[in-house]
Motif scaffolding. Structure first.
Motif, PDB file in Angstrom:
ATOM      1  N   ASN A  40     -70.952 -21.474 -48.618  1.00  0.00           N
ATOM      2  CA  ASN A  40     -71.197 -21.008 -47.253  1.00  0.00           C
ATOM      3  C   ASN A  40     -70.651 -19.602 -47.051  1.00  0.00           C
ATOM      4  OD1 ASN A  40     -72.302 -23.508 -46.017  1.00  0.00           O
ATOM      5  ND2 ASN A  40     -70.295 -24.323 -46.589  1.00  0.00           N
ATOM      6  N   THR A 118     -72.807 -28.094 -43.827  1.00  0.00           N
ATOM      7  CA  THR A 118     -72.626 -27.018 -42.845  1.00  0.00           C
ATOM      8  C   THR A 118     -73.939 -26.604 -42.185  1.00  0.00           C
ATOM      9  OG1 THR A 118     -70.543 -26.187 -43.752  1.00  0.00           O
ATOM     10  CG2 THR A 118     -71.933 -24.604 -42.568  1.00  0.00           C
ATOM     11  N   PRO A 119     -75.036 -26.401 -42.933  1.00  0.00           N
ATOM     12  CA  PRO A 119     -76.280 -26.043 -42.261  1.00  0.00           C
ATOM     13  C   PRO A 119     -76.757 -27.063 -41.236  1.00  0.00           C
ATOM     14  CG  PRO A 119     -76.441 -25.483 -44.565  1.00  0.00           C
ATOM     15  CD  PRO A 119     -75.172 -26.269 -44.406  1.00  0.00           C
ATOM     16  N   GLU A 121     -74.970 -29.400 -39.613  1.00  0.00           N
ATOM     17  CA  GLU A 121     -74.065 -29.468 -38.458  1.00  0.00           C
ATOM     18  C   GLU A 121     -74.266 -28.259 -37.567  1.00  0.00           C
ATOM     19  OE1 GLU A 121     -71.064 -28.610 -35.788  1.00  0.00           O
ATOM     20  OE2 GLU A 121     -71.199 -27.415 -37.632  1.00  0.00           O
ATOM     21  N   THR A 122     -74.360 -27.082 -38.182  1.00  0.00           N
ATOM     22  CA  THR A 122     -74.555 -25.860 -37.399  1.00  0.00           C
ATOM     23  C   THR A 122     -75.893 -25.891 -36.672  1.00  0.00           C
ATOM     24  OG1 THR A 122     -73.237 -24.621 -39.002  1.00  0.00           O
ATOM     25  CG2 THR A 122     -74.613 -23.350 -37.495  1.00  0.00           C
ATOM     26  N   GLY A 123     -76.955 -26.267 -37.389  1.00  0.00           N
ATOM     27  CA  GLY A 123     -78.284 -26.304 -36.784  1.00  0.00           C
ATOM     28  C   GLY A 123     -78.354 -27.253 -35.610  1.00  0.00           C
ATOM     29  N   VAL A 147     -78.917 -22.245 -43.015  1.00  0.00           N
ATOM     30  CA  VAL A 147     -78.871 -22.677 -41.619  1.00  0.00           C
ATOM     31  C   VAL A 147     -80.244 -22.531 -40.975  1.00  0.00           C
ATOM     32  CG1 VAL A 147     -77.876 -22.228 -39.340  1.00  0.00           C
ATOM     33  CG2 VAL A 147     -76.419 -22.166 -41.378  1.00  0.00           C
ATOM     34  N   ALA A 150     -82.502 -25.300 -42.025  1.00  0.00           N
ATOM     35  CA  ALA A 150     -82.138 -26.551 -41.364  1.00  0.00           C
ATOM     36  C   ALA A 150     -82.558 -26.553 -39.903  1.00  0.00           C
ATOM     37  CB  ALA A 150     -80.634 -26.783 -41.474  1.00  0.00           C
ATOM     38  N   VAL A 151     -82.258 -25.486 -39.175  1.00  0.00           N
ATOM     39  CA  VAL A 151     -82.513 -25.488 -37.733  1.00  0.00           C
ATOM     40  C   VAL A 151     -84.004 -25.532 -37.432  1.00  0.00           C
ATOM     41  CG1 VAL A 151     -82.604 -23.006 -37.215  1.00  0.00           C
ATOM     42  CG2 VAL A 151     -81.588 -24.573 -35.572  1.00  0.00           C
ATOM     43  N   ILE A 206     -79.427 -16.195 -36.324  1.00  0.00           N
ATOM     44  CA  ILE A 206     -78.738 -16.740 -37.496  1.00  0.00           C
ATOM     45  C   ILE A 206     -78.250 -15.622 -38.403  1.00  0.00           C
ATOM     46  CG2 ILE A 206     -78.917 -18.324 -39.451  1.00  0.00           C
ATOM     47  CD1 ILE A 206     -79.399 -19.663 -36.753  1.00  0.00           C
ATOM     48  N   SER A 244     -67.254 -26.232 -35.100  1.00  0.00           N
ATOM     49  CA  SER A 244     -67.958 -27.440 -35.504  1.00  0.00           C
ATOM     50  C   SER A 244     -67.685 -28.585 -34.529  1.00  0.00           C
ATOM     51  CB  SER A 244     -67.518 -27.870 -36.906  1.00  0.00           C
ATOM     52  OG  SER A 244     -67.820 -26.867 -37.852  1.00  0.00           O
ATOM     53  N   ARG A 291     -80.226 -22.702 -50.449  1.00  0.00           N
ATOM     54  CA  ARG A 291     -78.774 -22.775 -50.603  1.00  0.00           C
ATOM     55  C   ARG A 291     -78.323 -22.464 -52.022  1.00  0.00           C
ATOM     56  NH1 ARG A 291     -75.009 -22.925 -47.599  1.00  0.00           N
ATOM     57  NH2 ARG A 291     -74.081 -24.960 -47.785  1.00  0.00           N
TER      58      ARG A 291
END
Length: 297
Positions: A40, A118-119, A121-123, A147, A150-151, A206, A244, A291
């Motif tokens: 990340n 991480t992607p 959760e962030t998205g 990210v 993912a989003v 992003i 987070s 990634r």
């Protein structure tokens, strides 16, 4: 055990594979034999000393996938031998402690699963925070990275129309995610208006490429713009999200969407543990589709 550590802040060369004592799972935690760790932006920002990161020497990495080999006090629903993915600390190592996790979907390899925590959760968090609703149009600036990938898919799964910006070489990737792609640069706002004649309801930054004012112009409301990479956004009235929340719920949602075939984050490249520095350098250079991960033999 072998682990990647940094004894000082600096470039990728400060990362070393060293022998350290194995960590152990505390209450509410599990330990895994790491098969792969996600790379990340936070990893290299901490390495360079851009953000507070505690005492040195220290391990590095937050995301991982592997096999449970120790279960802490009070933990239920998971057992030694289970394959999981999740987030914890010092994950570039043969063993790591996770504080949030979910069963690894059978459809994902360990390398793929390590790139999700991480992607996703962030998205999930930024979609919730920006308040975009099913049937509305979302603009994602930086849609090709981890990210962004993912989003876009999380938004599509919620019934949101997505326009995604990316470099020339990543237009097809953005289209494959279900978004309408466009490029950065001169004429950006005009291109978006042509693609969204009904207007843009919300926008996510992003990439942190200085486009927050243009995103506000397109949405007509600073409260509908959120960045995870441009900390000057509040100067324009937009939001920044960096904390987070509810990782277990995000991981569970990701696993469900993977099983349905609605979410996939590709591995751009896997690096062996000894090349962790190069993995972080590649992450820092950006312009990646998917990634980077570090694998543990």
């Amino acid at each position: 055990m072998k682990a990647v550590q940094l004894a000082e802040h600096g470039g990728p060369e400060v990362l070393r594979v060293v022998e350290v004592e194995e960590p152990h799972a505390g209450p509410g935690e599990i330990r895994i034999a790491v098969r792969a760790a996600g790379v990340n932006a936070l990893d290299w920002k901490l390495r360079q000393g851009f953000m507070p990161g505690g005492d040195l020497p220290a391990g590095t990495g937050f995301d991982a996938a592997g096999v449970v080999d120790e279960v802490g006090e009070g933990v239920t629903g998971v057992a030694v031998g289970d394959a999981v993915f999740g987030a914890g600390r010092a994950t570039y190592a043969e063993h790591a402690v996770l504080t949030a996790w979910a069963p690894k979907p059978d459809a994902l390899s360990f390398e793929e699963a390590a790139g999700y925590p991480t992607p996703v959760e962030t998205g999930r968090r930024i979609l919730n925070e920006v308040g975009v609703q099913p049937g509305q149009t979302l603009l994602v600036s930086g849609a090709a990275g981890g990210v962004g990938t993912a989003v876009v898919q999380l938004a599509k799964a919620r019934g949101i129309t997505v326009i995604g910006t990316a470099g020339e070489g990543n237009q097809e990737h953005v289209r494959s995610l279900g978004a309408t792609p466009t490029t950065y640069g001169d004429g950006f706002t005009d291109r978006v208006r042509e693609l969204a004649p009904g207007g843009v309801d919300a926008a996510l930054d992003i990439a942190g490429s200085g486009v927050v004012p243009q995103l506000i112009e397109l949405t007509g409301d600073p409260a509908k713009v959120l960045s995870i990479a441009d900390f000057t956004a509040p100067q324009h009235g937009a939001k920044v999200s960096s904390t987070s929340v509810d990782r277990p719920a995000a991981l569970a949602e990701a696993a469900e969407l993977v099983e349905k075939g609605s979410l996939r984050i590709p591995v751009a490249r896997a690096f062996p543990l000894a090349e962790a520095g190069e993995a972080q350098a590649a992450s820092q250079r950006g312009h990646v589709t998917g990634r980077f991960v570090v694998t543990v033999p």
